[in-house]
Design a protein around this motif. Sequence first.
Motif, PDB file in Angstrom:
ATOM      1  N   SER A   1       1.489   7.194  -6.957  1.00  0.00           N
ATOM      2  CA  SER A   1       0.331   7.692  -7.483  1.00  0.00           C
ATOM      3  C   SER A   1       0.879   9.062  -6.728  1.00  0.00           C
ATOM      4  CB  SER A   1      -0.566   8.033  -6.894  1.00  0.00           C
ATOM      5  OG  SER A   1      -0.400   6.886  -4.880  1.00  0.00           O
TER       6      SER A   1
ATOM      7  N   GLU B   1       2.417   1.685  -3.094  1.00  0.00           N
ATOM      8  CA  GLU B   1       1.191   2.172  -4.172  1.00  0.00           C
ATOM      9  C   GLU B   1       0.995   3.581  -4.101  1.00  0.00           C
ATOM     10  OE1 GLU B   1      -2.155   0.210  -3.508  1.00  0.00           O
ATOM     11  OE2 GLU B   1      -0.918  -1.731  -4.609  1.00  0.00           O
ATOM     12  N   GLU B   2       1.258   4.670  -2.849  1.00  0.00           N
ATOM     13  CA  GLU B   2       0.518   5.721  -2.596  1.00  0.00           C
ATOM     14  C   GLU B   2       1.980   6.453  -3.230  1.00  0.00           C
ATOM     15  OE1 GLU B   2      -0.170   5.871   1.641  1.00  0.00           O
ATOM     16  OE2 GLU B   2      -2.520   4.752   1.228  1.00  0.00           O
TER      17      GLU B   2
ATOM     18  N   LYS C   1       0.888  -1.402   0.075  1.00  0.00           N
ATOM     19  CA  LYS C   1       0.307  -0.356  -0.074  1.00  0.00           C
ATOM     20  C   LYS C   1       0.611   1.191   0.301  1.00  0.00           C
ATOM     21  CE  LYS C   1      -4.299  -1.707   2.188  1.00  0.00           C
ATOM     22  NZ  LYS C   1      -4.560  -1.582   3.825  1.00  0.00           N
TER      23      LYS C   1
ATOM     24  N   LYS D   1      -0.088  10.689  -3.521  1.00  0.00           N
ATOM     25  CA  LYS D   1      -0.506  11.129  -2.438  1.00  0.00           C
ATOM     26  C   LYS D   1      -0.175  10.805  -0.822  1.00  0.00           C
ATOM     27  CE  LYS D   1      -4.849   8.510  -3.985  1.00  0.00           C
ATOM     28  NZ  LYS D   1      -5.801   7.753  -3.642  1.00  0.00           N
ATOM     29  N   LEU D   2       1.209  10.163  -1.031  1.00  0.00           N
ATOM     30  CA  LEU D   2       1.587  10.544   0.133  1.00  0.00           C
ATOM     31  C   LEU D   2       2.956  11.517   0.426  1.00  0.00           C
ATOM     32  CD1 LEU D   2       2.414   8.395   2.986  1.00  0.00           C
ATOM     33  CD2 LEU D   2       4.226   7.441   1.591  1.00  0.00           C
TER      34      LEU D   2
ATOM     35  N   GLN E   1       0.169  14.401   2.053  1.00  0.00           N
ATOM     36  CA  GLN E   1       0.196  13.983   3.245  1.00  0.00           C
ATOM     37  C   GLN E   1       0.985  14.695   4.393  1.00  0.00           C
ATOM     38  OE1 GLN E   1      -1.160   9.909   4.072  1.00  0.00           O
ATOM     39  NE2 GLN E   1      -3.141  10.194   2.236  1.00  0.00           N
TER      40      GLN E   1
END
Length: 586
Positions: free
Chosen positions: A206, A202-203, A199, A208-209, A212
């Motif tokens: 992409s 994958e983040e 996971k 997204k991490l 954040q």
Amino acid sequence: MASGTVEIINSTPAGGSNDVSLEEPKKMTREDWRKKKELEEQRKLGNAPAEVDEEGKDINPHIPQYISSVPWYIDPSKRPTLKHQRPQPEKQKEFTSSVEWYKRGVQENAVATKYRKGACENCGAMTHTKKDCLERPRKVGAKFTGLNIAPDEHMQPTLMFDYDGKRDRWNGYNPEEHMKIVEEYSKVDLAKRTLKAQKLQEELASGKLMEQVNSPRHHWEEEESNSQTERDHNSEGEDEDKYADDIDMPGQNFDSKRRITVRNLRIREDIAKYLRNLDPNSAYYDPKTRAMRENPYANAGKNPDEVGYAGDNFVRYTGDTISMAQTQLFAWEAYDKGSEVHLQADPTKLELLYKSFKVKKEDFKEQQKESILEKYGGQEHLDAPPAELLLAQTEDYVEYSRHGTVIKGQEKAIVRSKYEEDVTINNHTCIWGSYWKEGRWGYKCCHSFVKYSYCTGEAGKEIANTALDLPEEKPTEEEYMAKSKTLMEIHQEKQKDEKKKKKKKQKKSPNSDSEGEEKKKHEKLKKALNAEEARLLQVKEIMQLDERKRPYNSMYETREPTEEEMEAYRMKRQRPDDPMASFLGQ
């Protein structure tokens, strides 16, 4: 002889100086007794050292003498000891240690290739006989073939455990078996970590991490948490316990954060359950749990829907309680199978899922039923009437109270007669036996006392009533006076009349009148005997018939029998006690 005995006595101390003679101990003097008592008092006060036994252990001076003193037949030397009060080793039972257990499997030595004498004739093992063999009986035993000889089993030891050993739940448990569980859990943890790593990758891919990490909320969370490992552990624990901790126990408010349990207390304005019906035989009230399961107004004849409180069971099994419990059960089963549903969190989603599940289940049952009927047939058996009609038996449970009212179940139907009921014949509107008067049964519609007669309706009633309304003859004065006399007076008059008749007979000589009366009596008696014989024949024929085919006595005339009929009855009556009864018919 004397010299021989002297030698034996003298040789005794030489054989062993430690041996003590088995003579009884001598009595102590008064001075020795006083010194012994003073020493005991000093020892109890702690001023003198305590006695020591042969093992070097101190003897408590406060122990009574009858416990500490050694009997002379056990130890004649009277040395201070408490060994005689302790368990004797020769009398102790030897128990098996908890390490030992029955051996499993077979012996690991080489399997025999040839039949041995005394072995099992079926499989060839030496540890049992053919009678106790647990292997499948062979067509030709190993004794004759010498092939496939089974290995010998272990000779099981006879284990003897003590009280705790018999009740030890881990007795015979192999600790190495626990390593399998540890390995299984380690594999689950490894799979969780690999999924989490996937996971994260994958983040990262992409982007997204990175968003954040740059957000201010992420910096605040980093300050609170101590380490990445602790956060991983907490998240894993939350994933495992988030479903179980959020469930409220029935009858309690359970806060999963503070771990405080609070009972649902009764509102003070409510009427106490035990005050609703003060009858001691009414519903039982449990003071410990404050529960009254039965309806307190059950025997009062009130409808449970009209009463403010009808027992805990009424609340438990009415309304949406049952459907709510079924939905909750479905949520638990669905969660176990991987569906993320919760009754409190997603009630709408759970309700839709449950409805679709019920529809699919019914469709699956119908398809399965149709497929079985197509393959094997048997539709005619399903169309058969229910078992209640075929066997006249049901499994309906009915529970009655002590007053006869139905508590549970449906009341049974009244059992009807096997004969046809309410069947009218010959134009009658009422059945035979619907009218009764003066000891006779009849039809209510026409007041007819003749069975199977045709109905005459109101005309028959008028005729019966006119027959009853005929003017009665008024009694004469003599009859009225006779009725008003007492029994004693009537008896005295009868005796006087009899005396007068006797006197008249004595005065009159026997003449033709008396002969004529005797002939008449004889003829009447003969007629009565013939009638009695006919009656007996008729009774005999009726008794030979079946009970269901016997005629009714509705046409029987009720009147007082005459003297001749009574005499004929006495003459024709059979007396089984009479020794000459067997000769009467000859």
